[in-house]
Design a protein around this motif. Structure first.
Motif, PDB file in Angstrom:
ATOM      1  N   ALA A 195      -8.993 -12.913  -5.555  1.00 32.20           N
ATOM      2  CA  ALA A 195      -7.814 -12.052  -5.429  1.00 32.20           C
ATOM      3  C   ALA A 195      -8.011 -10.795  -6.276  1.00 32.20           C
ATOM      4  CB  ALA A 195      -6.560 -12.796  -5.866  1.00 32.20           C
ATOM      5  N   VAL A 196      -7.521  -9.680  -5.784  1.00 29.61           N
ATOM      6  CA  VAL A 196      -7.650  -8.397  -6.482  1.00 29.61           C
ATOM      7  C   VAL A 196      -6.380  -8.126  -7.283  1.00 29.61           C
ATOM      8  CG1 VAL A 196      -7.911  -5.909  -6.201  1.00 29.61           C
ATOM      9  CG2 VAL A 196      -9.197  -7.473  -4.732  1.00 29.61           C
ATOM     10  N   LEU A 197      -6.536  -8.036  -8.603  1.00 31.23           N
ATOM     11  CA  LEU A 197      -5.403  -7.727  -9.483  1.00 31.23           C
ATOM     12  C   LEU A 197      -5.250  -6.234  -9.716  1.00 31.23           C
ATOM     13  CD1 LEU A 197      -5.713 -10.502 -12.229  1.00 31.23           C
ATOM     14  CD2 LEU A 197      -4.164 -10.455 -10.276  1.00 31.23           C
ATOM     15  N   ASP A 198      -6.332  -5.507  -9.707  1.00 29.37           N
ATOM     16  CA  ASP A 198      -6.286  -4.058  -9.899  1.00 29.37           C
ATOM     17  C   ASP A 198      -7.324  -3.418  -8.996  1.00 29.37           C
ATOM     18  OD1 ASP A 198      -5.301  -1.673 -11.297  1.00 29.37           O
ATOM     19  OD2 ASP A 198      -7.345  -1.552 -12.052  1.00 29.37           O
ATOM     20  N   GLY A 199      -6.870  -2.512  -8.138  1.00 28.71           N
ATOM     21  CA  GLY A 199      -7.783  -1.830  -7.223  1.00 28.71           C
ATOM     22  C   GLY A 199      -7.328  -1.879  -5.779  1.00 28.71           C
ATOM     23  N   GLN A 200      -6.127  -2.425  -5.542  1.00 28.59           N
ATOM     24  CA  GLN A 200      -5.680  -2.558  -4.154  1.00 28.59           C
ATOM     25  C   GLN A 200      -5.625  -1.222  -3.421  1.00 28.59           C
ATOM     26  OE1 GLN A 200      -1.821  -3.359  -1.369  1.00 28.59           O
ATOM     27  NE2 GLN A 200      -1.535  -3.287  -3.557  1.00 28.59           N
ATOM     28  N   GLN A 201      -5.056  -0.194  -4.078  1.00 33.10           N
ATOM     29  CA  GLN A 201      -4.892   1.088  -3.398  1.00 33.10           C
ATOM     30  C   GLN A 201      -6.240   1.694  -3.017  1.00 33.10           C
ATOM     31  OE1 GLN A 201      -1.754   1.972  -2.606  1.00 33.10           O
ATOM     32  NE2 GLN A 201      -1.067   0.138  -3.687  1.00 33.10           N
ATOM     33  N   ARG A 202      -7.216   1.581  -3.922  1.00 32.23           N
ATOM     34  CA  ARG A 202      -8.538   2.140  -3.631  1.00 32.23           C
ATOM     35  C   ARG A 202      -9.248   1.367  -2.528  1.00 32.23           C
ATOM     36  NH1 ARG A 202     -10.790   1.490  -9.414  1.00 32.23           N
ATOM     37  NH2 ARG A 202      -9.008   0.065  -9.521  1.00 32.23           N
ATOM     38  N   ILE A 203      -9.194   0.032  -2.602  1.00 32.43           N
ATOM     39  CA  ILE A 203      -9.869  -0.782  -1.589  1.00 32.43           C
ATOM     40  C   ILE A 203      -9.197  -0.600  -0.228  1.00 32.43           C
ATOM     41  CG2 ILE A 203     -10.447  -3.133  -0.879  1.00 32.43           C
ATOM     42  CD1 ILE A 203     -10.706  -3.855  -3.831  1.00 32.43           C
ATOM     43  N   SER A 204      -7.875  -0.586  -0.201  1.00 33.75           N
ATOM     44  CA  SER A 204      -7.158  -0.371   1.060  1.00 33.75           C
ATOM     45  C   SER A 204      -7.487   1.002   1.638  1.00 33.75           C
ATOM     46  CB  SER A 204      -5.645  -0.495   0.852  1.00 33.75           C
ATOM     47  OG  SER A 204      -5.294  -1.792   0.440  1.00 33.75           O
ATOM     48  N   PHE A 213       0.850  -1.189   0.000  1.00 32.56           N
ATOM     49  CA  PHE A 213       0.000   0.000   0.000  1.00 32.56           C
ATOM     50  C   PHE A 213       0.885   1.238   0.000  1.00 32.56           C
ATOM     51  CE2 PHE A 213      -2.289   3.323   2.401  1.00 32.56           C
ATOM     52  CZ  PHE A 213      -3.357   3.490   1.528  1.00 32.56           C
ATOM     53  N   VAL A 214       0.639   2.179  -0.903  1.00 30.13           N
ATOM     54  CA  VAL A 214       1.534   3.334  -1.052  1.00 30.13           C
ATOM     55  C   VAL A 214       0.812   4.679  -1.012  1.00 30.13           C
ATOM     56  CG1 VAL A 214       3.237   2.021  -2.380  1.00 30.13           C
ATOM     57  CG2 VAL A 214       1.407   3.230  -3.587  1.00 30.13           C
ATOM     58  N   TRP A 215      -0.505   4.693  -0.922  1.00 25.88           N
ATOM     59  CA  TRP A 215      -1.221   5.970  -0.957  1.00 25.88           C
ATOM     60  C   TRP A 215      -0.976   6.783   0.299  1.00 25.88           C
ATOM     61  CZ3 TRP A 215      -6.718   6.275  -3.518  1.00 25.88           C
ATOM     62  CH2 TRP A 215      -6.594   6.013  -4.879  1.00 25.88           C
ATOM     63  N   LYS A 216      -0.925   8.096   0.135  1.00 22.10           N
ATOM     64  CA  LYS A 216      -0.774   9.027   1.236  1.00 22.10           C
ATOM     65  C   LYS A 216      -2.154   9.454   1.751  1.00 22.10           C
ATOM     66  CE  LYS A 216       3.642   8.995   0.583  1.00 22.10           C
ATOM     67  NZ  LYS A 216       4.483   8.177   1.490  1.00 22.10           N
ATOM     68  N   PRO A 217      -2.214  10.024   2.951  1.00 23.07           N
ATOM     69  CA  PRO A 217      -3.509  10.464   3.483  1.00 23.07           C
ATOM     70  C   PRO A 217      -4.268  11.393   2.546  1.00 23.07           C
ATOM     71  CG  PRO A 217      -1.858  10.504   5.211  1.00 23.07           C
ATOM     72  CD  PRO A 217      -1.129  10.189   3.943  1.00 23.07           C
ATOM     73  N   GLU A 218      -3.529  12.274   1.846  1.00 28.21           N
ATOM     74  CA  GLU A 218      -4.196  13.218   0.949  1.00 28.21           C
ATOM     75  C   GLU A 218      -4.921  12.487  -0.187  1.00 28.21           C
ATOM     76  OE1 GLU A 218      -0.763  13.316   1.449  1.00 28.21           O
ATOM     77  OE2 GLU A 218      -1.000  14.545   3.248  1.00 28.21           O
ATOM     78  N   GLN A 219      -4.320  11.396  -0.672  1.00 33.11           N
ATOM     79  CA  GLN A 219      -4.946  10.633  -1.755  1.00 33.11           C
ATOM     80  C   GLN A 219      -6.209   9.923  -1.264  1.00 33.11           C
ATOM     81  OE1 GLN A 219      -0.954   8.756  -2.553  1.00 33.11           O
ATOM     82  NE2 GLN A 219      -1.641   8.860  -4.672  1.00 33.11           N
ATOM     83  N   ILE A 220      -6.173   9.430  -0.042  1.00 32.66           N
ATOM     84  CA  ILE A 220      -7.357   8.784   0.527  1.00 32.66           C
ATOM     85  C   ILE A 220      -8.485   9.800   0.659  1.00 32.66           C
ATOM     86  CG2 ILE A 220      -8.289   7.538   2.508  1.00 32.66           C
ATOM     87  CD1 ILE A 220      -5.491   6.495   3.064  1.00 32.66           C
ATOM     88  N   CYS A 221      -8.146  10.977   1.160  1.00 32.85           N
ATOM     89  CA  CYS A 221      -9.160  12.026   1.316  1.00 32.85           C
ATOM     90  C   CYS A 221      -9.764  12.405  -0.032  1.00 32.85           C
ATOM     91  CB  CYS A 221      -8.538  13.255   1.989  1.00 32.85           C
ATOM     92  SG  CYS A 221      -8.055  12.997   3.711  1.00 32.85           S
TER      93      CYS A 221
END
Length: 542
Positions: free
Chosen positions: A95-104, A29-37
């Protein structure tokens, strides 16, 4: 065929019961808080979350691959890796191949927390990583960047501050009861805490926003996905790489690491590389190596290809070689990092992590273990390595920038072809000259070095030359000889200096002539004395 995946809550329920998991080929997982917001803001504005790509794992293939949990409580230092699932049982899962960052991100925002380091604090301090949860300001206004709603990760203390301009609602509380009950609690709190300061219209706006958030999470079928049923890992890898080659892609090394993960037979490449990075970064005062560096070290030390991150270097045969040599590679990287730490280097003053690689190859080629660090017979060899390292780090032009792979491949050849048991410093420097990366310093360069300031990453390397003979394994700090706080304008005016002289002294106070190396324990004592006399050790008066 694209399918409807239901609501966000239904998606996260699958994450919670581990019927939706991550394959080992996924990155961290590599997203920053700003990206989650921003993701939550986009969803609340009605923008689509995007289509996910799923891989349906048949029961007979469950044991063929490795799988991981989605991140829920992210900690930048202590919990920044996905947890491996050891026993999947007999239940069906996808298993998730694309979408990990969004789901996490959805999982963290709605069911977890985010611990991000505060700038300026030590990595070793637990206080540097406060627990923060996702909140929405029910009184928030649109900003200039196109965000309609104000989402932020806040500590509990900051979220309790309320006014007519901010009322923070913890997003995960949307699961605490039905919407009518939540709205009633909201209004009661607004009346109790802000009273007449908040009018009826503002209370109504807050209620509507809360209901809109609830509908987004519980009711709206915003999730859609495409499901791949083919069980061929080769095909899945091709799909995975294709899906991540556009938009905001994985780094190329991430994709190649995914291939390595799939091709190692006995070791878990993902676990091995990540754990080694963590172990190396804890040596001495701490380093900040990346998995990219360790992966490149694997290529270099295994004598694979041209050291570059190229697909042809990651074929089955090469990855088998890398796996076979992995224990020796780990030893070489560990010994080299310990050697660098004994020179006084760490994450704050090691200007180029890539400088590790030639030394690690030499340590590997000579099969040196930790005894190399202390045996007197290797003292001159260690001194030669330190001299070469310091010179390469002091070069303003940047030895470790462009043309890195070509340089590393050439240095590897020189070390391999060396006929003696010592670090071939002269042969390496001759090669570097031929590559336009000379370690000779001209008069102009020396003049520039004299102007180095406190905080520059090259300053420690230069001081380590000037303070010759120090045992740098004792954790030396850079400090001012005369405290910087003495060089303030009122004090200098009292000395009768004019404005030009004052400005000159202020500038010089932070430069090399006023800098020294102090052993860590002595510097800490100095800091304490400075506090006693009303002055910080960096010279700032209270």
């Amino acid at each position: 065929m694209y399918q409807n995946g239901g609501s966000i809550k239904q998606l996260l329920d699958k994450v919670a019961d581990q019927t939706l998991v991550l394959p080992a080929i996924q990155r961290e997982f590599v997203w920053k808080p700003e990206q989650i917001c921003q993701l939550f803001d986009s969803l609340l504005q009605g923008y689509p979350v995007g289509t996910f790509l799923y891989w349906k794992i048949k029961p007979e293939h469950r044991s063929d691959y490795q799988f991981y949990e989605f991140v829920q409580n992210y900690h930048q230092r202590d919990a920044n890796h996905c947890v491996r699932l050891e026993n999947m049982g007999n239940k069906e899962f996808t298993a998730v191949l694309d979408g990990q960052q969004r789901i996490s991100s959805l999982n963290i925002g709605l069911r977890g927390c985010y611990h991000q380091k505060i700038a300026g604090k030590w990595w070793s301090s637990n206080d540097a990583f406060p627990e923060k949860h996702l909140y929405i300001n029910l009184f928030g206004m649109p900003d200039e960047e196109g965000n309609q709603y104000q989402f932020e990760f806040l500590t509990k203390e900051k979220a309790t501050v309320k006014s007519t301009e901010q009322y923070w609602f913890k997003v995960s509380n949307i699961f605490d009861g039905d919407i009518d009950e939540l709205q009633d609690i909201l209004v009661d709190e607004l009346v109790d805490e802000l009273g007449d300061m908040v009018d009826k219209e503002q209370r109504s706006t807050a209620r509507k926003l809360l209901r809109k958030l609830n509908s987004l999470i519980h009711d709206k079928p915003v999730i859609s996905y495409y499901e791949e049923a083919d069980q061929s890992l080769e095909k899945v890898l091709n799909i995975f790489i294709r899906m991540n080659s556009g938009g905001t892609p994985l780094s190329y090394s991430d994709l190649l690491l995914s291939i390595a993960v799939a091709q190692w037979d006995n070791l878990d490449a993902r676990e091995e590389i990540h754990s080694l990075v963590d172990e190396l970064n804890q040596i001495g005062d701490g380093f900040s190596y990346s998995k990219d560096l360790v992966l490149k070290a694997g290529l270099m030390l295994s004598d694979i290809g041209s050291v570059g991150f190229k697909v042809e270097n990651f074929n089955k045969e090469n990855m088998s070689v890398l796996e076979d040599k992995w224990d020796s590679i780990k030893q070489a990287l560990t010994v080299t990092t310990q050697l660098f730490a004994s020179f006084g280097f760490n994450a704050q003053n090691l200007r180029a992590d890539s400088a590790l690689l030639p030394v690690a190859y030499y340590i590997y080629h000579q099969n040196h273990d930790e005894s190399y660090l202390s045996k007197s017979m290797y003292a001159q060899d260690r001194a030669n390595i330190r001299l070469w390292l310091v010179k390469s780090l002091l070069k303003a032009s940047g030895i470790w920038g462009s043309g890195l792979d070509t340089l590393l491949t050439g240095i590897r050849t020189e070390i391999k072809n060396s006929n003696n048991d010592n670090f071939p410093i002269q042969a390496i420097e001759n090669l570097m000259v031929s590559r336009g990366k000379s370690l000779k310093f001209e008069a102009e360069e020396i003049d520039e070095l004299v102007e180095l300031e406190y905080g520059n990453k090259r300053t420690f390397a230069l001081l380590s030359v000037l303070f010759f003979g120090f045992d740098f394994s004792h954790h030396f700090h850079i400090d001012h000889i005369y405290p910087k706080g003495l060089f303030n304008r009122p004090a200098l005016r009292k000395l009768g200096l004019d404005n030009d002289e004052i400005e000159q002294f202020i500038q010089l106070s932070n430069k090399l002539p006023n800098l020294q190396l102090l052993e860590g324990s002595i510097n800490n004592e100095k800091r304490q004395k400075c506090r006693t006399f009303g002055m910080h050790s960096n010279g700032l008066t209270r």
